[in-house]
Enzyme design. Sequence first.
Site, PDB file in Angstrom:
ATOM      1  N   ASP A 195       0.812  -1.230   0.000  1.00 21.86           N
ATOM      2  CA  ASP A 195       0.000   0.000   0.000  1.00 21.86           C
ATOM      3  C   ASP A 195       0.839   1.271   0.000  1.00 21.86           C
ATOM      4  O   ASP A 195       0.299   2.364   0.048  1.00 21.86           O
ATOM      5  CB  ASP A 195      -0.932  -0.014   1.221  1.00 21.86           C
ATOM      6  CG  ASP A 195      -1.895   1.161   1.258  1.00 21.86           C
ATOM      7  OD1 ASP A 195      -2.517   1.462   0.213  1.00 21.86           O
ATOM      8  OD2 ASP A 195      -2.019   1.804   2.324  1.00 21.86           O
ATOM      9  N   SER A 213      -6.848   6.055   0.090  1.00 23.17           N
ATOM     10  CA  SER A 213      -7.167   4.689  -0.343  1.00 23.17           C
ATOM     11  C   SER A 213      -8.556   4.308   0.159  1.00 23.17           C
ATOM     12  O   SER A 213      -8.898   4.566   1.312  1.00 23.17           O
ATOM     13  CB  SER A 213      -6.141   3.700   0.207  1.00 23.17           C
ATOM     14  OG  SER A 213      -4.836   4.048  -0.194  1.00 23.17           O
ATOM     15  N   GLN A 263      -6.172  -1.745  -6.216  1.00 24.10           N
ATOM     16  CA  GLN A 263      -6.644  -0.767  -5.246  1.00 24.10           C
ATOM     17  C   GLN A 263      -7.475   0.308  -5.934  1.00 24.10           C
ATOM     18  O   GLN A 263      -7.193   0.694  -7.067  1.00 24.10           O
ATOM     19  CB  GLN A 263      -5.487  -0.089  -4.506  1.00 24.10           C
ATOM     20  CG  GLN A 263      -5.972   0.846  -3.389  1.00 24.10           C
ATOM     21  CD  GLN A 263      -4.851   1.512  -2.623  1.00 24.10           C
ATOM     22  OE1 GLN A 263      -4.625   2.706  -2.750  1.00 24.10           O
ATOM     23  NE2 GLN A 263      -4.148   0.732  -1.799  1.00 24.10           N
TER      24      GLN A 263
END
Length: 286
Positions: A195, A213, A263
């Site tokens: 991430d 995110s 994502q």
Amino acid sequence: MTARSVPAPAPADASLVALLDLEPLERDLFRASTVFDDPFPLYGGQVAAQALLAAGRTVPAGRVPHSMHGYFLRSGDARRPTLFRVERDRDGRSFSARRVVAVQAAEVVFSLSASFHDREEGLDQQVEPAPDVPAPEALPPLEMPRLFSFEARLPPQPHERSWPTRFWARCTEPLPPAENGGELLHAAVLTYLSDIMTGLSPLATGGFRPTTSLDHAVWFHRSARLDDWVLVDLAGRTTGGGRGWYTGSLTSRDGVLRASIAQESLFRGHRPATAFAEERAPVWRE
């Protein structure tokens, strides 16, 4: 680990294994108690990795994660301990399904669904080769100051943008061999790394750029050693409706695809041009 009453800055030699460590409180309830000062919201890779570890500690021996899907629901705080509550959805003959919620101050900050599988023999194929880039030893360093126990190198980029989408990385802390029960920890460390960057930087134009995110997914195709170099390669796919979506791959030095990433993030034009760069704070230098 015990929670500190007054959070301290993360030391330069802080241990990632200690950071991810979970204290079992009772059946299916765990606490992450290592806290520290951080000017930004709790790093999403940290809470996702800890949630995966919590889930993995409740499955039958020998089952390893093959996929995880997480939602970032609220900004977490690195200065607070986090509770992880696991729901045992199913244990089948070869698969186990788990759900996890991460709680701070009585509010859910992250939720996870994860599936675990008994390792099987089968047809092993890889359609696309790994990107052709120089070995990490020949490349300049890439600083990722939010990550504990990691170093990175910057290969040539596939585009001219401020934020790299392709980089080598490895955990500098020795990790147990995967074949000796360490595969869950390696998968968690992979999740922690996954991430840190975004694949949406090539799509940032006209004042629009990625920010927070929203959700994150990882598929673990093969065992991966995260204390050896792995190549992360991210690619933006689409933007629309205030959101952007990218995918990515993580390959080992031998060119084998170890994991895939996807994502979705907010993609808006309302924040100052430097806001995202300040939040992630990657730096590379010659």
